[in-house]
Scaffold this motif. Structure first.
Motif, PDB file in Angstrom:
ATOM      1  N   SER A 146     -51.038  20.064  27.815  1.00 38.20           N
ATOM      2  CA  SER A 146     -50.443  20.190  26.477  1.00 38.20           C
ATOM      3  C   SER A 146     -49.484  21.369  26.414  1.00 38.20           C
ATOM      4  CB  SER A 146     -51.545  20.351  25.429  1.00 38.20           C
ATOM      5  OG  SER A 146     -52.322  21.518  25.688  1.00 38.20           O
ATOM      6  N   GLY A 147     -49.818  22.458  27.105  1.00 39.30           N
ATOM      7  CA  GLY A 147     -48.912  23.605  27.146  1.00 39.30           C
ATOM      8  C   GLY A 147     -47.666  23.321  27.940  1.00 39.30           C
ATOM      9  N   ALA A 148     -47.782  22.450  28.955  1.00 40.04           N
ATOM     10  CA  ALA A 148     -46.621  22.092  29.759  1.00 40.04           C
ATOM     11  C   ALA A 148     -45.680  21.165  29.001  1.00 40.04           C
ATOM     12  CB  ALA A 148     -47.072  21.437  31.059  1.00 40.04           C
ATOM     13  N   LEU A 149     -46.247  20.276  28.167  1.00 39.14           N
ATOM     14  CA  LEU A 149     -45.417  19.353  27.385  1.00 39.14           C
ATOM     15  C   LEU A 149     -44.608  20.085  26.325  1.00 39.14           C
ATOM     16  CD1 LEU A 149     -47.889  16.374  26.910  1.00 39.14           C
ATOM     17  CD2 LEU A 149     -45.776  16.354  28.238  1.00 39.14           C
ATOM     18  N   LEU A 171     -41.446  15.392  25.401  1.00 43.14           N
ATOM     19  CA  LEU A 171     -41.518  14.141  24.648  1.00 43.14           C
ATOM     20  C   LEU A 171     -40.158  13.799  24.037  1.00 43.14           C
ATOM     21  CD1 LEU A 171     -44.979  14.547  22.868  1.00 43.14           C
ATOM     22  CD2 LEU A 171     -44.438  13.272  24.960  1.00 43.14           C
ATOM     23  N   ALA A 172     -39.436  14.798  23.559  1.00 39.95           N
ATOM     24  CA  ALA A 172     -38.094  14.572  23.012  1.00 39.95           C
ATOM     25  C   ALA A 172     -37.141  14.086  24.101  1.00 39.95           C
ATOM     26  CB  ALA A 172     -37.562  15.850  22.363  1.00 39.95           C
ATOM     27  N   LEU A 173     -37.274  14.647  25.301  1.00 37.91           N
ATOM     28  CA  LEU A 173     -36.418  14.238  26.412  1.00 37.91           C
ATOM     29  C   LEU A 173     -36.755  12.818  26.870  1.00 37.91           C
ATOM     30  CD1 LEU A 173     -36.515  17.583  28.417  1.00 37.91           C
ATOM     31  CD2 LEU A 173     -34.562  16.667  27.165  1.00 37.91           C
ATOM     32  N   TYR A 227     -41.990  26.473  45.201  1.00 42.28           N
ATOM     33  CA  TYR A 227     -43.165  27.009  45.883  1.00 42.28           C
ATOM     34  C   TYR A 227     -42.848  28.149  46.839  1.00 42.28           C
ATOM     35  CZ  TYR A 227     -45.973  23.091  44.101  1.00 42.28           C
ATOM     36  OH  TYR A 227     -46.642  22.209  43.282  1.00 42.28           O
ATOM     37  N   TRP A 228     -41.692  28.073  47.506  1.00 41.93           N
ATOM     38  CA  TRP A 228     -41.414  29.062  48.547  1.00 41.93           C
ATOM     39  C   TRP A 228     -40.057  29.747  48.420  1.00 41.93           C
ATOM     40  CZ3 TRP A 228     -43.027  24.002  50.530  1.00 41.93           C
ATOM     41  CH2 TRP A 228     -44.413  23.924  50.684  1.00 41.93           C
ATOM     42  N   GLY A 229     -39.280  29.413  47.407  1.00 40.73           N
ATOM     43  CA  GLY A 229     -37.972  30.034  47.233  1.00 40.73           C
ATOM     44  C   GLY A 229     -38.031  31.295  46.390  1.00 40.73           C
ATOM     45  N   ALA A 230     -36.863  31.895  46.179  1.00 38.32           N
ATOM     46  CA  ALA A 230     -36.791  33.140  45.413  1.00 38.32           C
ATOM     47  C   ALA A 230     -36.818  32.901  43.913  1.00 38.32           C
ATOM     48  CB  ALA A 230     -35.509  33.894  45.784  1.00 38.32           C
ATOM     49  N   TYR A 231     -36.504  31.684  43.474  1.00 36.18           N
ATOM     50  CA  TYR A 231     -36.467  31.362  42.049  1.00 36.18           C
ATOM     51  C   TYR A 231     -37.685  30.523  41.664  1.00 36.18           C
ATOM     52  CZ  TYR A 231     -31.591  32.884  42.190  1.00 36.18           C
ATOM     53  OH  TYR A 231     -30.438  33.614  42.354  1.00 36.18           O
ATOM     54  N   PRO A 232     -38.176  30.704  40.439  1.00 29.87           N
ATOM     55  CA  PRO A 232     -39.319  29.888  40.003  1.00 29.87           C
ATOM     56  C   PRO A 232     -38.960  28.426  39.768  1.00 29.87           C
ATOM     57  CG  PRO A 232     -38.531  31.264  38.192  1.00 29.87           C
ATOM     58  CD  PRO A 232     -37.799  31.710  39.429  1.00 29.87           C
ATOM     59  N   GLU A 233     -37.685  28.133  39.543  1.00 30.05           N
ATOM     60  CA  GLU A 233     -37.230  26.768  39.279  1.00 30.05           C
ATOM     61  C   GLU A 233     -36.108  26.409  40.240  1.00 30.05           C
ATOM     62  OE1 GLU A 233     -37.538  23.810  38.781  1.00 30.05           O
ATOM     63  OE2 GLU A 233     -37.754  23.644  36.609  1.00 30.05           O
ATOM     64  N   GLY A 234     -36.060  25.149  40.667  1.00 31.82           N
ATOM     65  CA  GLY A 234     -35.051  24.764  41.647  1.00 31.82           C
ATOM     66  C   GLY A 234     -34.297  23.496  41.329  1.00 31.82           C
ATOM     67  N   VAL A 235     -34.469  22.954  40.116  1.00 28.72           N
ATOM     68  CA  VAL A 235     -33.838  21.681  39.775  1.00 28.72           C
ATOM     69  C   VAL A 235     -32.315  21.762  39.863  1.00 28.72           C
ATOM     70  CG1 VAL A 235     -33.559  19.911  38.003  1.00 28.72           C
ATOM     71  CG2 VAL A 235     -35.761  21.040  38.294  1.00 28.72           C
ATOM     72  N   GLY A 279     -40.758  23.389  33.450  1.00 32.30           N
ATOM     73  CA  GLY A 279     -39.410  23.693  33.907  1.00 32.30           C
ATOM     74  C   GLY A 279     -38.382  22.658  33.476  1.00 32.30           C
ATOM     75  N   GLY A 280     -37.369  22.498  34.292  1.00 32.11           N
ATOM     76  CA  GLY A 280     -36.250  21.632  33.928  1.00 32.11           C
ATOM     77  C   GLY A 280     -36.267  20.266  34.573  1.00 32.11           C
ATOM     78  N   ILE A 281     -37.423  19.834  35.083  1.00 31.80           N
ATOM     79  CA  ILE A 281     -37.499  18.528  35.750  1.00 31.80           C
ATOM     80  C   ILE A 281     -37.026  17.412  34.823  1.00 31.80           C
ATOM     81  CG2 ILE A 281     -39.091  16.764  36.592  1.00 31.80           C
ATOM     82  CD1 ILE A 281     -38.604  18.704  38.711  1.00 31.80           C
ATOM     83  N   MET A 282     -37.562  17.374  33.605  1.00 35.98           N
ATOM     84  CA  MET A 282     -37.230  16.289  32.685  1.00 35.98           C
ATOM     85  C   MET A 282     -35.753  16.305  32.295  1.00 35.98           C
ATOM     86  SD  MET A 282     -39.744  14.293  32.153  1.00 35.98           S
ATOM     87  CE  MET A 282     -41.502  14.250  32.522  1.00 35.98           C
ATOM     88  N   LEU A 283     -35.264  17.452  31.881  1.00 34.71           N
ATOM     89  CA  LEU A 283     -33.865  17.565  31.462  1.00 34.71           C
ATOM     90  C   LEU A 283     -32.927  17.232  32.607  1.00 34.71           C
ATOM     91  CD1 LEU A 283     -31.838  18.345  29.242  1.00 34.71           C
ATOM     92  CD2 LEU A 283     -32.034  20.729  30.010  1.00 34.71           C
ATOM     93  N   GLY A 284     -33.214  17.774  33.788  1.00 35.89           N
ATOM     94  CA  GLY A 284     -32.335  17.540  34.927  1.00 35.89           C
ATOM     95  C   GLY A 284     -32.382  16.115  35.439  1.00 35.89           C
ATOM     96  N   SER A 285     -33.582  15.546  35.528  1.00 32.85           N
ATOM     97  CA  SER A 285     -33.718  14.207  36.109  1.00 32.85           C
ATOM     98  C   SER A 285     -33.194  13.112  35.195  1.00 32.85           C
ATOM     99  CB  SER A 285     -35.192  13.933  36.441  1.00 32.85           C
ATOM    100  OG  SER A 285     -35.984  13.904  35.267  1.00 32.85           O
ATOM    101  N   ILE A 286     -33.249  13.336  33.889  1.00 33.33           N
ATOM    102  CA  ILE A 286     -32.824  12.305  32.938  1.00 33.33           C
ATOM    103  C   ILE A 286     -31.332  12.384  32.643  1.00 33.33           C
ATOM    104  CG2 ILE A 286     -33.066  11.468  30.562  1.00 33.33           C
ATOM    105  CD1 ILE A 286     -36.003  12.405  30.699  1.00 33.33           C
TER     106      ILE A 286
END
Length: 316
Positions: free
Chosen positions: A176-179, A191-193, A282-290, A243-250
């Motif tokens: 729920s916190g991730a959504l 959900l909006a995305l 998981y292993w890069g310098a940034y927390p997000e990679g999308v 993160g930006g998985i939803m925004l980036g992938s859609i």
């Protein structure tokens, strides 16, 4: 008169109609961002969209000396996506620089819509992240109570991915916190995305293969990591929804110009984005990679198109 070989396909689909549908699909995410970030997000949207439209008009009018192309709404879409990829606290002059990079560098320097190699909004976001890391990693927490109050300073905090990158445990992170999460303005509500994704599918603006292949790759990668070390890595669904998985992938990986033409190519493209995203997370310098993943795979699109050619019309 335009002369071309058959077959001749007549359709009412225009660039303007496609861009209008993308704007409509982004309305739910935009409204949620405005609801929780208020005036700060309103001005980011205003400056981003206005700068992109103005710059494209100036370039086509005074540099290309051609009729303006702003009527196709592609500059509006770029400005809207750029704004939703930024924190609501981003200084407006930084937003304007992002618009210059998106339109002036990533789009018009290649000749305009249909000729750019990389997604303009993603290029601008990555440029700003590298150039202004403090502004781009300061995440205001969503707060309806003070969103439209000029006198209240935004309270910032780490994103869920930021917590994990800093070595935080996964126990306190729920689905729920991730959504519903803090971060870039467009990432608040998955959900909006998803509502926008469904609209694009119903309108047949995009095909689902790129988006679904990204989701499947992220889920599979996250599942393996979680099974190996559940205390270090979150559950698969949480990885997908943060993160930006939803925004980036859609909305950005499915860009017509910078994505493969065939369904098979789209699946390869999506798998590549999912893998690179998770490796960076998981292993890069940034927390997000999308964003980085989409740009890297954009560069491989010509090779993917060459490898996954469609059969010529009339041949078995």
């Amino acid at each position: 008169m335009l002369v071309s070989p058959s077959p001749h396909i007549h359709t009412d689909v225009t660039t303007r109609r496609l861009m209008r549908d993308v704007i409509i699909a982004l309305v739910p995410a935009t409204l949620v961002a405005l609801l929780f970030y208020g005036w700060a997000e309103f001005f980011v949207l205003l400056v981003s969209i206005g700068s992109c439209v103005l710059l494209e008009w100036l370039i086509t009018r005074f540099m290309f000396r051609k009729p303006s192309t702003i009527g196709d709404l592609s500059a509006v879409v770029t400005g809207l996506l750029l704004a939703l990829n930024l924190p609501s606290s981003t200084p407006l002059w930084v937003v304007a620089i992002g618009a210059v990079v998106a339109i002036g560098v990533a789009k018009m320097s290649f000749g305009g819509l249909g000729q750019n190699v990389f997604n303009p909004a993603i290029v601008a976001r990555v440029f700003l992240l590298i150039s202004f890391p403090v502004y781009m990693t300061s995440w205001p927490l969503p707060d309806i109570s003070s969103a439209w109050n000029f006198c209240v300073d935004a309270v910032t905090g780490p994103t869920l991915l930021g917590q994990l990158k800093e070595g935080g445990l996964t126990e306190g992170i729920s689905l729920s916190g991730a959504l519903f999460q803090g971060g870039s303005a467009g990432e608040i509500s998955d959900l909006a995305l998803i509502a926008g994704f469904i609209y694009l599918l119903v309108r047949r603006v995009i095909k689902p293969w790129i988006t679904l292949s990204i989701w499947a790759t992220v889920l599979l990668f996250a599942l393996v990591a979680w099974l190996i070390a559940p205390d270090a890595y979150p559950q698969p669904l949480i990885s997908l929804c943060t993160g930006g998985i939803m925004l980036g992938s859609i909305f950005m990986a499915t860009d017509y110009v910078t994505s493969p033409m065939s369904n098979k190519g789209g699946i390869i493209f999506g798998i590549g984005i999912g893998l690179i995203t998770m490796v960076i997370r998981y292993w890069g310098a940034y927390p997000e990679g999308v964003s980085f993943a989409i740009l890297i795979m954009n560069a491989f699109v010509p090779l993917i198109n060459k490898m996954c050619k469609s059969k010529k019309f009339g041949r078995a």
